[in-house]
Design an enzyme around this catalytic site. Structure first.
Site, short mmCIF file in Angstrom:
data_model
loop_
_atom_site.label_atom_id
_atom_site.label_comp_id
_atom_site.label_asym_id
_atom_site.label_seq_id
_atom_site.Cartn_x
_atom_site.Cartn_y
_atom_site.Cartn_z
N GLU A 138 -0.23 -9.09 7.30
CA GLU A 138 0.46 -8.67 8.53
C GLU A 138 0.08 -9.55 9.72
O GLU A 138 0.23 -9.16 10.88
CB GLU A 138 0.19 -7.18 8.80
CG GLU A 138 0.78 -6.31 7.69
CD GLU A 138 0.71 -4.82 7.96
OE1 GLU A 138 0.06 -4.40 8.94
OE2 GLU A 138 1.31 -4.07 7.18
N ASP A 180 0.54 8.82 7.17
CA ASP A 180 1.49 7.82 6.66
C ASP A 180 1.78 8.15 5.19
O ASP A 180 2.79 8.80 4.88
CB ASP A 180 0.91 6.40 6.83
CG ASP A 180 1.74 5.35 6.10
OD1 ASP A 180 2.90 5.63 5.76
OD2 ASP A 180 1.24 4.23 5.87
N SER A 238 0.87 -1.17 0.00
CA SER A 238 0.00 0.00 0.00
C SER A 238 0.92 1.23 0.00
O SER A 238 1.11 1.88 1.01
CB SER A 238 -0.85 -0.12 1.27
OG SER A 238 -1.54 1.02 1.57
N HIS A 250 -4.19 -5.85 2.13
CA HIS A 250 -3.49 -6.92 2.85
C HIS A 250 -4.37 -8.15 3.02
O HIS A 250 -3.99 -9.11 3.67
CB HIS A 250 -3.03 -6.42 4.23
CG HIS A 250 -2.06 -5.30 4.14
ND1 HIS A 250 -1.82 -4.42 5.16
CD2 HIS A 250 -1.24 -4.90 3.11
CE1 HIS A 250 -0.91 -3.54 4.80
NE2 HIS A 250 -0.55 -3.79 3.56
N ASP A 260 -6.10 1.83 10.46
CA ASP A 260 -5.42 2.45 9.31
C ASP A 260 -6.38 2.31 8.14
O ASP A 260 -6.54 1.21 7.59
CB ASP A 260 -4.08 1.75 9.00
CG ASP A 260 -3.36 2.41 7.81
OD1 ASP A 260 -3.89 3.41 7.28
OD2 ASP A 260 -2.28 1.93 7.41
N HIS A 271 6.63 -1.20 10.55
CA HIS A 271 7.07 -2.22 9.60
C HIS A 271 6.38 -1.98 8.24
O HIS A 271 5.64 -1.01 8.07
CB HIS A 271 6.66 -3.60 10.13
CG HIS A 271 5.16 -3.77 10.18
ND1 HIS A 271 4.53 -4.97 10.31
CD2 HIS A 271 4.15 -2.86 10.10
CE1 HIS A 271 3.23 -4.81 10.31
NE2 HIS A 271 2.96 -3.54 10.19
N ARG A 272 6.62 -2.88 7.28
CA ARG A 272 5.86 -2.91 6.02
C ARG A 272 5.15 -4.26 5.94
O ARG A 272 5.49 -5.20 6.66
CB ARG A 272 6.79 -2.74 4.80
CG ARG A 272 7.59 -1.47 4.75
CD ARG A 272 6.77 -0.20 4.88
NE ARG A 272 5.75 0.02 3.90
CZ ARG A 272 5.77 0.92 2.93
NH1 ARG A 272 6.84 1.71 2.80
NH2 ARG A 272 4.75 1.09 2.11
N GLN A 312 -7.88 -0.86 5.84
CA GLN A 312 -6.77 -1.81 5.74
C GLN A 312 -6.40 -2.52 7.05
O GLN A 312 -6.03 -3.69 7.03
CB GLN A 312 -5.56 -1.05 5.20
CG GLN A 312 -4.31 -1.85 4.97
CD GLN A 312 -3.23 -1.00 4.33
OE1 GLN A 312 -3.25 -0.74 3.14
NE2 GLN A 312 -2.28 -0.55 5.13
N GLU A 313 -6.45 -1.77 8.17
CA GLU A 313 -5.94 -2.37 9.41
C GLU A 313 -6.80 -2.00 10.61
O GLU A 313 -7.13 -0.82 10.79
CB GLU A 313 -4.51 -1.86 9.69
CG GLU A 313 -3.53 -2.16 8.58
CD GLU A 313 -2.19 -1.46 8.75
OE1 GLU A 313 -1.88 -0.98 9.86
OE2 GLU A 313 -1.46 -1.38 7.75
N GLU A 343 -5.31 6.30 11.18
CA GLU A 343 -4.20 6.60 10.25
C GLU A 343 -4.75 6.79 8.84
O GLU A 343 -5.68 6.07 8.44
CB GLU A 343 -3.22 5.42 10.30
CG GLU A 343 -2.03 5.53 9.37
CD GLU A 343 -1.15 4.28 9.46
OE1 GLU A 343 -1.13 3.62 10.52
OE2 GLU A 343 -0.50 3.96 8.45
N LYS A 379 3.97 -0.02 15.05
CA LYS A 379 3.13 -0.89 14.24
C LYS A 379 4.00 -2.03 13.73
O LYS A 379 4.82 -1.84 12.84
CB LYS A 379 2.58 -0.14 13.02
CG LYS A 379 1.39 0.72 13.30
CD LYS A 379 0.42 0.86 12.13
CE LYS A 379 1.00 0.87 10.74
NZ LYS A 379 -0.02 1.02 9.70
N LYS A 384 8.77 4.99 8.45
CA LYS A 384 9.16 3.76 7.75
C LYS A 384 10.43 4.07 6.96
O LYS A 384 10.37 4.77 5.95
CB LYS A 384 8.06 3.37 6.75
CG LYS A 384 6.72 3.00 7.36
CD LYS A 384 5.68 2.95 6.25
CE LYS A 384 4.40 2.29 6.65
NZ LYS A 384 3.36 2.47 5.63
P1 PGA Z 1 2.26 -1.46 3.27
O1 PGA Z 1 1.14 -0.91 4.24
O2 PGA Z 1 3.43 -1.87 4.06
O3 PGA Z 1 1.59 -2.58 2.53
O4 PGA Z 1 2.58 -0.33 2.32
C1 PGA Z 1 1.42 -0.41 5.50
C2 PGA Z 1 0.64 0.85 5.82
O5 PGA Z 1 -0.11 1.39 4.98
O6 PGA Z 1 0.77 1.34 6.95
ZN ZN Z 2 -0.62 3.13 6.60
#
Ligand code: PGA
Ligand code: ZN
Length: 412
Positions: free
Chosen positions: A203, A310, A38, A152, A240, A363-364, A160-161, A283, A386, A335
């Site tokens: 993740e 982010d 992402s 993910h 997120d 992390h990624r 996403q999270e 996020e 994270k 990151k």
């Molecule tokens: P990514 O996603 O590591 O797949 O880019 C992480 C995030 O968006 O925080």
């Molecule tokens: Zn993010």
């Protein structure tokens, strides 16, 4: 004198990535770089071979750049001065997105150099980072990515999270993990009882189909209460949204809604979530291009939510001052692979701190078993980290390093 030995390894998604061994007369360190799925438009670019193998993701060219350009320029430099080595590498690739040598080549070497510096200077890595950045050491609270959605998890939700955040003030880090693990076990029991088809996302969080983007919070609420905890006191939630991924032509598209949403309508949705659940961290609530949305985010800050940038800021110290002036957020993700060197990562962290932003080292989704970012988080005095869910080797290796640092700090 030291020698660099780069090679291709695979990340947690089985995709090629880069590892570097740094060898001196007396020790060896190794470092490897993660990869995102992402990704923002501002991120520094890894060099990929674009050949047939692994859909063009192999890193032979990056290995070649290290062997022929980076190594000859830095192998005689002083390992007790890692910032100078980064500076040298940056002079070899002055491009905005590290397109000449590749962000992966630079970062693999940079990570190895700071590890080597910590051995040379006989300082734990987190202490070295804190000295170089002028920051105060802190053990962060984990934002545990317990339910995976978006990119993910094959779009099971657009968001996403979904983070579980333990809140046990003054308790040891190990206690936060052990209590969170109880919620995870309860969540697994619940998805089994409800006969949902489920698996694990990139993740390590639970991945299953939901009818709305709010439904994972309902499930998580049951899991927290079912494990005997009090919601909003022992645990609260984070999200997120990674809104870049459902932003099309100025509108947000969520399957559960009949029409697309404006920035204001998406804001209303977040406000409903904050009212219904103990959701305190959001996020990337808006896409990086959505300047209207990033002004509206002030309304979420007014409600005491923590708003994290982010994709918007992408660990970029060169763009940060301008972005910071025109968008409302109080925290930034960090990151290293979004920018390419640890020197620039520290520079970004210092800038963000000077503007009173909370730091969140992350992390990624495509990770390796390198624990570097645990030391980075403690050294920078990150408020949160994270590292994904509390399972899978590439995630727990970072939590395990935090456990180790926590016991070192209590024995100090
Ligand atoms: P990514 O996603 O590591 O797949 O880019 C992480 C995030 O968006 O925080
Ligand atoms: Zn993010």
């Amino acid at each position: 004198m030291f020698k660099l030995y780069p090679r291709q390894i695979l990340n947690s998604r089985g995709e090629p990535t880069l590892e570097v061994k740094l060898i001196t007369d007396s020790f060896l360190v190794e470092a490897s770089v993660p990869g995102g799925k992402s990704v923002s438009t501002k991120e520094a670019q890894p060099l990929r071979d674009k050949k047939e193998a692994y859909d063009g993701l192999t890193v032979e060219e990056s290995i070649e750049k290290i062997n022929t350009i980076i190594a000859p320029a830095i192998e005689s430099m002083d390992l007790s001065r890692p910032l100078e080595i980064d500076e040298k590498m940056l002079s070899l690739d002055p491009t905005l997105k590290k397109t000449k040598l590749g962000a992966n080549s630079l970062l693999a070497v940079s990570l190895a150099v700071y590890k080597a510096a910590s051995i040379t200077l006989r300082l734990p890595l987190y202490r070295l980072i804190s000295q170089l950045a002028g920051t105060k050491i802190n053990l962060p609270t984990p934002l545990i990515n317990i339910i995976n959605g978006g990119l993910h998890s094959h779009q099971t939700t657009e968001f996403q999270e979904y983070h579980l955040i333990p809140n046990f003030p003054n308790k040891p880090f190990a206690f936060l993990l052990s209590q969170s693990w109880l919620v995870l076990q309860n969540l697994i029991q619940l998805v089994n009882q409800e006969k949902k088809q489920w698996g694990y996302g990139d993740e390590g969080g639970i991945s299953c189909l939901f009818n709305s983007n709010a439904e994972p919070f309902q499930l998580l609420k049951k899991a927290v209460q079912g494990a005997g905890f009090s919601l909003g006191t022992d645990f609260y939630f984070g999200l997120d949204a990674a809104a870049n991924n459902f932003y099309r032509q100025g509108k947000y598209s969520l399957r559960e809604k009949k029409t697309t949403l404006s920035s204001q309508e998406l804001l209303n949705y977040y406000q409903e979530l904050i009212t219904s659940f103990p959701l305190q961290v959001i996020e990337d609530p808006f896409a990086e291009e959505d300047s209207t949305g990033w002004k509206l985010s002030q309304k979420l800050l007014d409600k005491k939510a923590i708003i994290v940038a982010d994709d918007l800021t992408s660990t970029n110290p060169y763009l940060f001052p301008k972005i910071e002036e025109s968008a409302s957020f109080d925290s930034v993700l960090i990151k290293p692979n979004q920018i390419g060197t640890i020197k620039e990562t520290l520079q970004f962290a210092k800038m963000a701190k000077a503007k009173k932003k909370n730091l969140i080292v992350s992390h990624r989704s495509g990770e390796t078993c390198d624990p570097f970012i645990a030391d980075l988080a403690v050294g920078l005095g990150s408020k949160f980290v994270k590292f994904g869910n509390i399972r899978q080797g590439e995630r727990v290796v970072k939590y395990n390093r935090l456990l180790e640092i926590a016991s070192e700090l209590t024995n100090d």
